[in-house]
Design an enzyme around this catalytic site. Sequence first.
Site, PDB file in Angstrom:
ATOM      1  N   SER A  34       1.034  -1.125  -0.092  1.00  0.00           N
ATOM      2  CA  SER A  34      -0.016  -0.097  -0.006  1.00  0.00           C
ATOM      3  C   SER A  34       0.808   1.320  -0.203  1.00  0.00           C
ATOM      4  O   SER A  34       2.299   1.029   0.044  1.00  0.00           O
ATOM      5  CB  SER A  34      -0.792   0.013   1.184  1.00  0.00           C
ATOM      6  OG  SER A  34       0.124   0.481   2.546  1.00  0.00           O
ATOM      7  N   LYS A  35       0.103   2.394  -0.109  1.00  0.00           N
ATOM      8  CA  LYS A  35       0.834   3.451   0.028  1.00  0.00           C
ATOM      9  C   LYS A  35       2.166   3.855   1.154  1.00  0.00           C
ATOM     10  O   LYS A  35       2.947   4.472   0.961  1.00  0.00           O
ATOM     11  CB  LYS A  35       0.142   4.785   0.047  1.00  0.00           C
ATOM     12  CG  LYS A  35      -0.435   5.140  -1.403  1.00  0.00           C
ATOM     13  CD  LYS A  35      -1.346   6.546  -1.196  1.00  0.00           C
ATOM     14  CE  LYS A  35      -2.107   6.708  -2.321  1.00  0.00           C
ATOM     15  NZ  LYS A  35      -3.428   7.436  -2.121  1.00  0.00           N
ATOM     16  N   ARG A  36       1.801   3.064   2.214  1.00  0.00           N
ATOM     17  CA  ARG A  36       2.778   3.137   3.413  1.00  0.00           C
ATOM     18  C   ARG A  36       4.198   2.595   2.891  1.00  0.00           C
ATOM     19  O   ARG A  36       5.108   2.895   3.283  1.00  0.00           O
ATOM     20  CB  ARG A  36       2.293   2.106   4.360  1.00  0.00           C
ATOM     21  CG  ARG A  36       1.272   2.975   5.449  1.00  0.00           C
ATOM     22  CD  ARG A  36       0.918   1.898   6.425  1.00  0.00           C
ATOM     23  NE  ARG A  36       0.463   0.651   5.868  1.00  0.00           N
ATOM     24  CZ  ARG A  36       0.849  -0.325   5.973  1.00  0.00           C
ATOM     25  NH1 ARG A  36       1.604  -0.737   6.739  1.00  0.00           N
ATOM     26  NH2 ARG A  36      -0.084  -1.531   5.355  1.00  0.00           N
TER      27      ARG A  36
END
Length: 466
Positions: free
Chosen positions: A238-240
Amino acid sequence: MTIKSRFAPSPTGYLHIGGARTALFSWLYARKHGGRFVLRIEDTDLERSTAESVNAILEGMTWLGLEYDEGPFYQTERFDRYKEVIQKLLDQGDAYHCYCTREELEQMREEQMARKEKPRYDGRCRHRKEPREGVEPVVRFRNPTEGAVVVDDLIRGRVVFQNSELDDLIIARSDGTPTYNLTVVVDDADMEINYVIRGDDHLNNTPRQINILKALGLESPIYAHVPMILGADGKRLSKRHGAVSVMQYRDEGYLPEALLNYLIRLGWSHGDQEVFSLDEMIELFQLENVNKAASTFNPEKLLWLNHQYIMNSDPAHVAHHLSHHMGDLGIDPSEGPDLHDVIVAQREKAKTLIELAEISRFYYLDPQEYNEKAAKKAFKEEAIDPLTRLSEKLAQLDSWEREPIHGAIEAVVNELEVGFGKVGMPARLAVTGGAPSPDLDLVLYLVGRSACVRRIDKAIAFIQNH
Ligand code: GLU
């Protein structure tokens, strides 16, 4: 039989790394077998689908070079067709109207949970004949209650689902719009898709889809469910974990082939080979050899591959992708040396196209400042004489070629009886500002005579003023 595969994204966000890998596998499969590759936009979720996201997907596919032979088809343009199929299923008794209210379904669920059962629709409207006043019904598929559905998945192997575990799923909402499991079946059949290659989050939908296909008298395609990609922490990517949008990789200076090469190696290998040309990918890739388990995304490896591609690709190809990064730095590569020559001179030293653009800036624009550490070392009083002599000699050279340029540097070294560095170091700094650069005569040659003379004179003035 022509092999036909497809990529069927829902346009609810950008094209992400996981989607791109699924698209790549599906595309490769079609290309490998001389088949056809279809792009289908699954936009029936009107609330979550956006035009921007459709554009982002198309842009991503184009940038990656995953060209499609048919489509893009849009599901929103096919509502009439889905209605027709839903009606057919209703007519033949394989689907029924369900009038249960939200509250009833909620209560059913709570009771099942209290009995420690798996929550599922209990089929109470299966035999209902009468409509219910004031309730717009949904349509449910009448799933077989006995037997099993076998999925012989090319990646996962044989997976068996008991029909008793599957409930009657909704195929049309109360507003008449069809749901995913219905549309996907109709589309794959109408578009003659015989290989469904998709993310393994859809594995559990597969037996339901096979049952609908059977009810319609249609043959099932062959399935291959591609495992997920995880971040280094074992969680779903994910964006993390940094960039997950394909276009963000373009913006960060990656070549599309590097990303494709990285994606194909995620969970698939061919001996210990790391770098694959597109032709090799098509030739060697085997869906059957893709790992069943999820793979972990490794940004360092992608960066390493990008460096390989920058160093080894045709400079014309690199130039094509580099130009917009040069533009971002305010450089017009048509005003100055040939970008191809600059790429060949600098490419070993850059892992991304952004780095390559940055370290190539000096070929086109005079340095605005000098690397401080290098200036302390090279721009001393004693550099003025060699720089002055070099500037004069360069200005007077008969021909602007590497050899005479080299001769001019040598001549200064000899006249002053100093080491090469006493001339080379300040001259290099004057011309490049301190950016990594190859042989000095090549640098001077590419930068051009008037710019070299101007920059060396400017450096002399700089030393005098400091
Ligand atoms: N539209 C679905 C998704 O984006 C894919 C459906 C499929 O490949 O069958 O997850």
